[in-house]
Structures are given as structure tokens and as C-alpha cells.
Design an enzyme around this catalytic site. Structure first.
Site, mmCIF file in Angstrom:
data_model
loop_
_atom_site.group_PDB
_atom_site.id
_atom_site.type_symbol
_atom_site.label_atom_id
_atom_site.label_comp_id
_atom_site.label_asym_id
_atom_site.label_seq_id
_atom_site.Cartn_x
_atom_site.Cartn_y
_atom_site.Cartn_z
ATOM 1 N N GLY A 1 0.814 -1.222 -0.022
ATOM 2 C CA GLY A 1 0.151 -0.120 -0.048
ATOM 3 C C GLY A 1 0.804 1.344 0.071
ATOM 4 O O GLY A 1 0.574 2.214 0.952
ATOM 5 N N ASP B 1 -7.183 0.672 2.805
ATOM 6 C CA ASP B 1 -5.815 1.007 2.999
ATOM 7 C C ASP B 1 -5.688 2.231 3.697
ATOM 8 O O ASP B 1 -4.681 2.516 4.457
ATOM 9 C CB ASP B 1 -5.113 0.583 1.592
HETATM 10 O O1 PMV Z 1 -4.278 -4.908 -3.755
HETATM 11 P P1 PMV Z 1 -4.284 -4.193 -2.394
HETATM 12 O O2 PMV Z 1 -3.689 -5.045 -1.476
HETATM 13 O O3 PMV Z 1 -4.325 -2.822 -2.518
HETATM 14 O O4 PMV Z 1 -5.920 -4.754 -1.916
HETATM 15 C C1 PMV Z 1 -7.032 -4.534 -2.781
HETATM 16 C C2 PMV Z 1 -8.182 -4.926 -1.820
HETATM 17 C C3 PMV Z 1 -9.506 -4.834 -2.593
HETATM 18 O O5 PMV Z 1 -10.637 -5.120 -1.692
HETATM 19 C C4 PMV Z 1 -9.488 -6.055 -3.862
HETATM 20 C C5 PMV Z 1 -9.681 -3.244 -3.288
HETATM 21 C C6 PMV Z 1 -10.074 -2.257 -2.202
HETATM 22 O O6 PMV Z 1 -9.682 -1.316 -2.480
HETATM 23 O O7 PMV Z 1 -10.579 -2.737 -0.871
#
Ligand code: PMV
Length: 326
Positions: free
Chosen positions: A110, A155
Site C-alpha cells: 500500500g 488501506d
Molecule cells: O491489492 P491491495 O492490497 O491494495 O488490496 C485490494 C483490496 C480490494 O478489496 C480488492 C480493493 C479495495 O479497495 O478494497
């Protein structure tokens, strides 16, 4: 203030990816791989940025041109945030920005959310604009939607609040669940995943098979509720079982990959209580639940299967100011 440095943690999704984009809850922990942003007044109307970890040196733009033209990947979040911030809170003097990362942008921890949050915190302190956590979230979330179009903001919440969170988007619920520890091993597949692409893939699948996909989302939501409970009780065998179930549901959404399958299977064979991909899928990281006896065995199995062990401290502190000069 003349100069401020703020630092924000990365994140690791524990349960509930993808369904969280559609308003369902998730569980996320902040990891102590931090990203720091230093902002210094430069006495000019020019926005300047150095992001050496992203290969960007001496980027500059007149304040009146912020957000115009195609923005390089490395500056999109920070420049868009600065533009929105100045629209809300006009300032006479611009800044020179330097970002510094503890970790590679490839791991999926992130880096864009952590840099957005650290930058938002740093400029709000520099300009004396008091923003509470919720206001900081709203500002950063506006940026994510403008730059990326999609995203649950989980995130950003991890970067702002830190710890381990039960999160319902967009920060409708942010509950800190206090855990004595998190008994996991994290493996990196070596493949960088593109989150917006995977989110759109699931979006298309949902258009084609709404009933099936909604059922998967509801099943994930049930797991998130039970997992929160078992995590609090530190019942690792149960948590592991739930992770494996969550992984199976994510496979129904077609977001796993050959590498993720290899690493999760290797962990289970080496005695992990359970394993799943973490985040959007398609690559990035996976998590295995272990105990003190199986930890090393599982880590070795992940490495043998081609993964890289990420030694991360979970439940890290949220965004903070690490340095300021008057
Ligand atoms: O790929 P990452 O670690 O940024 O996770 C994305 C998670 C999702 O649920 C697929 C997208 C989101 O914004 O929640």
C-alpha cells in the site's frame, strides 16, 4: 511550521478483500513498513517533488497547473491531493516534497495509500490546518476516487488509524480490535499485481453473474464476522480454517494466480493452519497462519515454492509526525 515529516504504515488485508469494495466489512492490519513524506515551504508558487524510491527526481509544476496533463504514476496521488487541499484551504506559499519508503512499491503493502496519508498529514500540520482522523480520511479518499476511480479506502484507514481494524467502507465503521498478537507468516509471490484491474475484473464478473458473486460476497461477510471473534480469542487453528475458506471464495472470483496457489498449497502441506492470498490477488502477497512450532517450516516451504518471506511487524501505529521545524 517551516518543515514537517510524517510517516504512515503499510497494510495487509486479513479477511474480506473485494467484497469490501461493495460495502461489506473487512479485517485489515497495519504493517510496520512505513512511508515517510517531508514537506518544506519553498517560498514559491511551484510544487516540487522528489520520490527517489520511485525513480522520480526534481519534478516540479506551477501551482496553477496542478492536476493538469497526464500525471506520472509516481506523483498522481500526491499531486492530486495537493490540488484538492489548496482548493479547500488556499495557501500563499508552495512546498518541496520528498518521499522515502521502507519498502518496495511492488510488495502490495500500500505505498500509494501510505504516501497519500503521510503527505496529507504533513501538509495539514505545516499549514496549521487541523484535521481529525475522519477529515484526513475524507480528503485522502476523495483523492483515491479521483485518481483510481475505485477502492474501498481500507488501506487509507489502516494508514490513518493503525492497529488491526474491522472496517466498513468508506470509513462508515472503523473499529480497532486489540489483539495480543497475530500469528502469521507473509510470503511475496514476486509478481506485482494491479489492483484497479483486478477490481474491474470482479466488477465484470458481477455484471455477468450477479447471483453467484453476491452469494460469494455474503459468504465472505459471514467469515469476516466469525474471524473477528476467533482473532480476538487468538484461536489460530480456527483463524487458519477461515483463511483457507476465504481463499476458496476468492478463487470463485477468479483472482488467485498460479504463484499464489503454489505458495498457499506449500504452506498448508508444511503444517500451516490455513492460508490465503492477501489483497486484490493476481500476485503480491499471501498469508499463512502458523504456531511457534510450524512457523519456520512454513516459511521454508514458501521459499522453496518460489516465494520471498516478508518479515513484517503487524498492528503498526497509524500516521504520525516524526519531525517538525518552526
Ligand atoms: O491489492 P491491495 O492490497 O491494495 O488490496 C485490494 C483490496 C480490494 O478489496 C480488492 C480493493 C479495495 O479497495 O478494497
Amino acid at each position: 511550521m517551516k518543515k514537517v515529516t510524517a510517516s504512515a504504515p503499510g497494510k495487509l488485508m486479513l479477511f474480506g478483500e473485494h467484497s469490501v469494495v461493495y460495502g461489506h466489512p473487512c479485517l485489515v492490519t497495519a504493517v510496520d513498513q512505513r512511508l515517510s513524506v517531508t514537506v518544506e515551504r519553498n517560498g514559491e508558487n511551484i510544487f516540487e517533488l522528489d520520490a527517489p524510491d520511485l525513480g522520480l527526481k526534481s519534478y516540479s509544476k506551477h501551482v496553477s497547473d496542478l492536476g493538469k496533463k497526464q500525471l506520472p504514476q509516481a506523483v498522481r496521488f500526491i499531486e492530486t491531493l495537493y490540488k484538492i487541499f489548496l482548493e479547500k484551504y488556499p495557501q500563499k506559499e508552495s512546498v518541496h516534497v520528498i518521499t522515502k519508503s521502507d519498502f518496495s512499491a511492488n510488495f502490495g503493502f500500500g505505498s500509494s495509500s501510505a504516501s497519500t496519508v503521510a503527505f496529507a498529514k504533513a501538509i495539514s500540520v505545516l499549514y496549521g490546518q487541523k484535521l481529525d482522523k475522519r477529515e484526513l480520511f475524507d480528503l485522502c479518499y476523495q483523492v483515491v476516487i479521483e485518481v483510481q476511480g475505485v477502492g474501498s479506502g481500507f488501506d487509507l484507514a489502516a494508514a490513518i488509524w493503525g492497529g488491526t481494524l474491522y472496517y466498513v467502507p468508506p470509513a462508515e465503521k472503523v473499529e480497532n480490535i486489540k489483539l495480543p498478537k497475530l500469528s502469521i507468516v507473509v510470503g511475496y509471490t514476486g509478481v506485482k499485481a494491479d489492483t484497479p484491474t483486478l477490481v474491474r475484473m470482479v466488477q465484470n464478473l458481477k455484471v455477468d453473474h450477479p447471483k453467484k458473486v453476491n452469494q460469494v460476497f455474503n459468504d465472505i461477510t459471514r467469515l469476516v464476522g466469525v474471524a473477528r471473534h476467533e482473532l480476538t480469542k487468538q484461536k489460530w487453528s480456527q483463524v487458519g480454517k477461515l483463511m483457507t475458506e476465504n481463499h476458496q471464495l476468492l478463487k470463485k472470483l477468479q483472482v488467485s494466480s498460479r504463484e499464489l496457489e503454489k505458495l498457499t498449497k506449500a504452506s498448508l502441506q508444511a503444517g500451516a493452519y490455513g492460508a490465503k492470498l492477501s489483497g486484490a490477488g493476481g500476485g503480491d502477497c499471501m498469508i499463512a497462519v502458523v504456531n511457534d512450532k510450524t512457523r519456520d517450516k512454513v516459511a521454508t516451504a514458501i521459499e522453496k515454492a518460489g516465494g520471498q518471506i516478508m518479515t513484517v511487524k503487524t498492528q503498526a501505529q497509524g500516521v504520525n509526525v516524526v519531525h517538525s521545524e518552526k
